[in-house]
Every structure is written in C-alpha cells, then in structure tokens.
Design a protein around this motif. Structure first.
Motif, PDB file in Angstrom:
ATOM      1  N   GLY A 198       0.815  -1.209   0.000  1.00  7.60           N
ATOM      2  CA  GLY A 198       0.000   0.000   0.000  1.00  7.60           C
ATOM      3  C   GLY A 198       0.852   1.264   0.000  1.00  7.60           C
ATOM      4  O   GLY A 198       0.573   2.215  -0.740  1.00  7.60           O
ATOM      5  N   SER A 210       1.026   3.832  -3.180  1.00 12.07           N
ATOM      6  CA  SER A 210       0.567   5.202  -2.950  1.00 12.07           C
ATOM      7  C   SER A 210       1.700   6.197  -3.171  1.00 12.07           C
ATOM      8  O   SER A 210       1.471   7.308  -3.674  1.00 12.07           O
ATOM      9  N   TRP A 264      -2.856   1.046 -11.403  1.00 11.33           N
ATOM     10  CA  TRP A 264      -3.466  -0.239 -11.048  1.00 11.33           C
ATOM     11  C   TRP A 264      -2.747  -1.392 -11.744  1.00 11.33           C
ATOM     12  O   TRP A 264      -2.591  -2.474 -11.179  1.00 11.33           O
ATOM     13  N   LEU A 315      -7.642  -5.473  -2.999  1.00 12.81           N
ATOM     14  CA  LEU A 315      -8.202  -4.247  -2.416  1.00 12.81           C
ATOM     15  C   LEU A 315      -7.106  -3.224  -2.134  1.00 12.81           C
ATOM     16  O   LEU A 315      -7.315  -2.013  -2.305  1.00 12.81           O
ATOM     17  N   THR A 316      -5.941  -3.685  -1.702  1.00 10.92           N
ATOM     18  CA  THR A 316      -4.821  -2.771  -1.469  1.00 10.92           C
ATOM     19  C   THR A 316      -4.403  -2.100  -2.768  1.00 10.92           C
ATOM     20  O   THR A 316      -4.163  -0.886  -2.815  1.00 10.92           O
ATOM     21  N   VAL A 373      -7.055   0.582  -3.639  1.00 10.31           N
ATOM     22  CA  VAL A 373      -7.154   1.775  -2.792  1.00 10.31           C
ATOM     23  C   VAL A 373      -5.900   2.644  -2.827  1.00 10.31           C
ATOM     24  O   VAL A 373      -5.987   3.879  -2.835  1.00 10.31           O
ATOM     25  N   LEU A 409      -5.340   6.930  -3.330  1.00  8.85           N
ATOM     26  CA  LEU A 409      -4.912   7.591  -2.101  1.00  8.85           C
ATOM     27  C   LEU A 409      -3.672   8.453  -2.378  1.00  8.85           C
ATOM     28  O   LEU A 409      -3.600   9.608  -1.952  1.00  8.85           O
ATOM     29  N   PRO A 439      -7.074   4.521   6.091  1.00  9.60           N
ATOM     30  CA  PRO A 439      -7.475   3.931   4.799  1.00  9.60           C
ATOM     31  C   PRO A 439      -7.159   2.454   4.611  1.00  9.60           C
ATOM     32  O   PRO A 439      -7.751   1.812   3.743  1.00  9.60           O
ATOM     33  N   ALA A 480     -13.112  -0.897   2.626  1.00 17.78           N
ATOM     34  CA  ALA A 480     -12.342  -0.650   1.411  1.00 17.78           C
ATOM     35  C   ALA A 480     -13.180   0.098   0.371  1.00 17.78           C
ATOM     36  O   ALA A 480     -12.688   1.024  -0.286  1.00 17.78           O
ATOM     37  N   THR A 500     -13.559   3.751   1.517  1.00 20.60           N
ATOM     38  CA  THR A 500     -12.287   4.450   1.345  1.00 20.60           C
ATOM     39  C   THR A 500     -12.023   4.756  -0.122  1.00 20.60           C
ATOM     40  O   THR A 500     -11.626   5.875  -0.484  1.00 20.60           O
ATOM     41  N   LEU A 501     -12.257   3.774  -0.982  1.00 20.70           N
ATOM     42  CA  LEU A 501     -12.032   3.962  -2.414  1.00 20.70           C
ATOM     43  C   LEU A 501     -12.928   5.060  -2.971  1.00 20.70           C
ATOM     44  O   LEU A 501     -12.482   5.911  -3.748  1.00 20.70           O
TER      45      LEU A 501
END
Length: 229
Positions: free
Chosen positions: A53, A57, A93, A126-127, A130, A134, A173, A201, A204-205
């Motif tokens: 994450g 980010s 992504w 999911l990590t 998100v 972020l 997050p 998740a 947060t997204l």
C-alpha cells in the motif's frame, strides 16, 4: 477510451523513468514481510499488504506530481478531465497488480496451509485498488513530494501501531487489511470480518476517488477564454 489509454501509456513511461526508486520501493514490502515472518507470521501477512500500500501510494504520489506540468496542456488539447485521472489510475493499477502477484505467490508457497489463500488474494486486490487513488489524492492536496511521502508514511505507521480497538485505527485507509487479515489467518474467524473489510475498502475507495476527481477538476477547470482549435 483511446485518450484514456494514451494517458495511461504516458503515465507508465513517466513511472518507468524512476526505475531505481521503484525497485527499492518494490522491495520494501519484502522487508515488511520478513520482519514478522517468525512466530508472528500472521502479522507478516498484514505487514506485506501495508508495505504494498505504501509503495503504490508513493508511486502514485510521484505520478501525480509529474502530471502537474503536462495535464493543463492535455486539457487544452481536448482531453477530458476524467480521462486524465482515469488514465493515470489505470497505469497505476496495472503496476500494482504486477507488484502484488509475486507477493501473493510468496505467501502461497511460504505459508502453505496456514492461511486462507482466497482472503490473501482479496486483501492484495483491495490494497492495489485503494493505494493509487490515495496517493493521487495526497498529491493533489500536497504538491511537494517530500511532504506527501511523509504523510503516506505516517498513515501506514499509524495503521501498524495504533491499538485496533481505537476508532482512529478504523478510520485509516488500510484498516480493511486487518479485518480481512483476521479472517485469513484465524481458522475460527467468521466471514463478518470480510464483510466489514469490503465495506471499509469500498468506502475508502469512493472517498479518495472523489477527492482526486474534485481536485483535478478544480485545478484544470477550463477558462472561458480558452478554446480548442
């Protein structure tokens, strides 16, 4: 769609220019993983996801900062605002899935029989979903990379160290990594952990995507006296 893919390709080229930094960032989750690999192997699962994450980010932070110079020109050239940030997210992504796959395989082999593999895959997906928005949201709010990196590092550090019973920990997050991680490593944990993790998740997204969209729209708002030739 074509313009979005063009932006994604440009973003990938820009990210690839920082190969040395990205290699070091990509190895960071490995250090997180092996720091808790011994008797506390259940924590290594969560730590590696937090490492991924932070890596993604931070890469998104770099990408967002680099885009500030070229996006106004693309906007004038006829690119829609949503094409700019969606293209950048598509690139990030893609990088994220490429990064997460080896770590999933590592856990699959190293912790065979000790964890639920489907839950591990869910945490990593999911990590990856998100973390990039972020990073872009932080880049939009804090234009200087050093400040943004410190904010992201603080978020991850707090997620690691805060008492899980505190509300603050739930508001961060990456809290979903703990919820789904509990289901992944504890045989008697119920699927309610997965439900709460997915809800966290998703929320947060939605929030970070809204911040990215709003900040980008305001920054690139077309002036009435500018038109595309």
């Amino acid at each position: 769609m074509t313009k979005t893919l063009v932006v994604a390709e440009m973003a990938l080229r820009e990210i690839s220019r920082r190969r040395g930094v990205l290699i070091l960032l990509a190895l960071l989750p490995l250090a997180f993983y092996y720091s808790r690999r011994g008797e506390a192997y259940w924590q290594s699962v969560r730590f590696v996801s937090l490492g991924i994450g932070w890596t993604l980010s931070t890469a998104a932070l770099f990408a967002g900062s680099a885009a500030r110079g070229i996006e106004p020109r693309l906007r004038i050239a006829g690119y829609a605002t949503h094409q700019l940030y969606l293209g950048r997210l598509a690139a990030l992504w893609t990088v994220g899935l490429t990064l997460a796959l080896p770590y999933y395989l590592l856990i699959l082999v190293d912790l065979d029989g000790k964890v639920r593999n489907d839950a591990i895959a869910l945490i990593l997906v999911l990590t990856v979903a998100v973390a990039p928005p972020l990073g872009l949201a932080v880049a939009a709010l804090l234009p200087r990379e050093l400040e943004g990196m410190l904010v992201l590092l603080t978020i991850v550090a707090m997620q690691m160290m805060l008492d899980p019973e505190k509300t603050t920990a739930h508001a961060l997050p990456f809290w979903f990594t703990r919820e789904i991680g509990t289901y992944a490593v504890e045989s008697d944990a119920g699927t309610d952990h997965v439900g709460r993790g997915l809800a966290h998740a998703g929320t947060t997204l939605a929030v970070v995507l809204a911040v990215v969209a709003l900040a980008t729209t305001l920054r690139l708002r077309r002036r009435s006296h500018i038109s595309v030739a």
